[in-house]
Scaffold this active site. Sequence first.
Site, PDB file in Angstrom:
ATOM      1  CE  LYS A 121      -2.312  -1.239   3.724  1.00  0.00           C
ATOM      2  NZ  LYS A 121      -1.992  -2.671   3.873  1.00  0.00           N
ATOM      3  CB  THR A 122       3.627   2.379   2.172  1.00  0.00           C
ATOM      4  OG1 THR A 122       2.899   2.255   3.396  1.00  0.00           O
ATOM      5  CG2 THR A 122       4.551   3.579   2.264  1.00  0.00           C
ATOM      6  CD  GLU A 165      -0.178   3.291   3.281  1.00  0.00           C
ATOM      7  OE1 GLU A 165      -0.508   2.333   4.017  1.00  0.00           O
ATOM      8  OE2 GLU A 165       0.953   3.771   3.252  1.00  0.00           O
TER       9      GLU A 165
END
Length: 462
Positions: A121-122, A165
């Site tokens: 995600k990051t 996110e």
Amino acid sequence: MAPGIPNAMDRPHFIGIGGAGMSGIAKILAQRGAVVAGSDARESPTADALRALGVSVHIGHAAEHLADDAGCVVVSSAIRADNPELVRAAERGIPVVHRSDALAALMHGLRPVAVAGTHGKTTTTSMLAVSLGELGLKPSYAIGGDLDAPGSNALHGDGEIFVAEADESDRSFHKYAPEVAIVLNVELDHHANYASMDEIYDSFVTFTERITEGGTLVISADQDGARELTRRVAGSVRTVTYGEAADADVRVLSVVARGLTSEVTVLLDGRELGFTVSVPGRHYALNAVAALAAGAALGVPAAELAPAIAAYTGVKRRLQLKGEAAGVQVIDSYAHHPTEMTADLEAMRGAAGDARILVVYQPHLFSRTQELGKEMGAALALADASLVLDVYPAREDPIPGITSEVVIEAARAAGADVSAVRDRGEVPALVAGMAKAGDLVITMGAGDVTDLGPLILDRLAK
């Protein structure tokens, strides 16, 4: 009330303001003109970065840190009910807002992109935010890691796009209503909150149901869990798949490693498109393709977005080079799930050539170690040698019988050269005794193992 700030959040107080998710929201609110305060357990570069924006940051948790005129108290799921500031808020009748509700409020009225998945995600959020910024679109973003300096995990931009996110760990991603949702992968994790894969699928289905009318789900065509989710939501939302699978809508034709970068070629709308990803590893290349597909779903021309992705050069703790001493490079990895560990070690193996890879690994959470400790150990077999620390508990209490020995025994069964380290203070000397010029040392895990990198470099330099 400052423009663009919900009423209760014009004077927010954050408990645990130094955390990656919390600090990002605090930063955006401060940039929008709110009077922001908060507390954290310890001093940090993030606390200093917040103070530079005018945020009042208290160290330690105490009832008196909460001002009487606070508009609300913002908390994450990690904050316990007996926190003195939370107790004071209840006594004073000050509203308590979960971090996810605060973030959802900040995205209201904009064009949100929510990036979800068990891992990646990051990186994907960062790639999309950076490339949109390169094109002058001035996105807002909230990321679970710093791009290039403490405090760079979030930004209030003047554009209409907000990239964030979307955390599935506590189901908080159900609060968002994205125009574009990215699902990178769906795997069993967060065992304290999910008892089965069916529960995880149900949670991700709920997330996709939050996509706004006319919006798009961008989802992996390669990962088994993502393909199952695609099957479950078929017909309910516009879906764009990406990956190496032959049936992917955005098909990856090739990923060619070039040292610490990759050259990627995709087939999009019947046309081949090539671009550079400035970080190593096939999984990061696929993250970049997810970002490309999401940008295209927003209406950004893919031919413009693709070269802009090369401007992304990494996020702190995602295969971040911490330095070099005595011919040994020290790299930091946030990987703590076996899939992430395997991906990062394979990426480094591909970039390292004949160099030895030495890992200092810290298991994260007792519940994760209980469920996935054997798989963590198997992943460590990809290294030439590993040191394994005690489990980092984070928010959890110990589970009887669950220690880092679960990982160590599995690693040895897989043929790994692995040693237990009970005193983390011994790690720099142990690594210095093992490492030779040309080796790569990776500090790996989501806990405070990251703090050992500079100490290892100092010891190597002596």
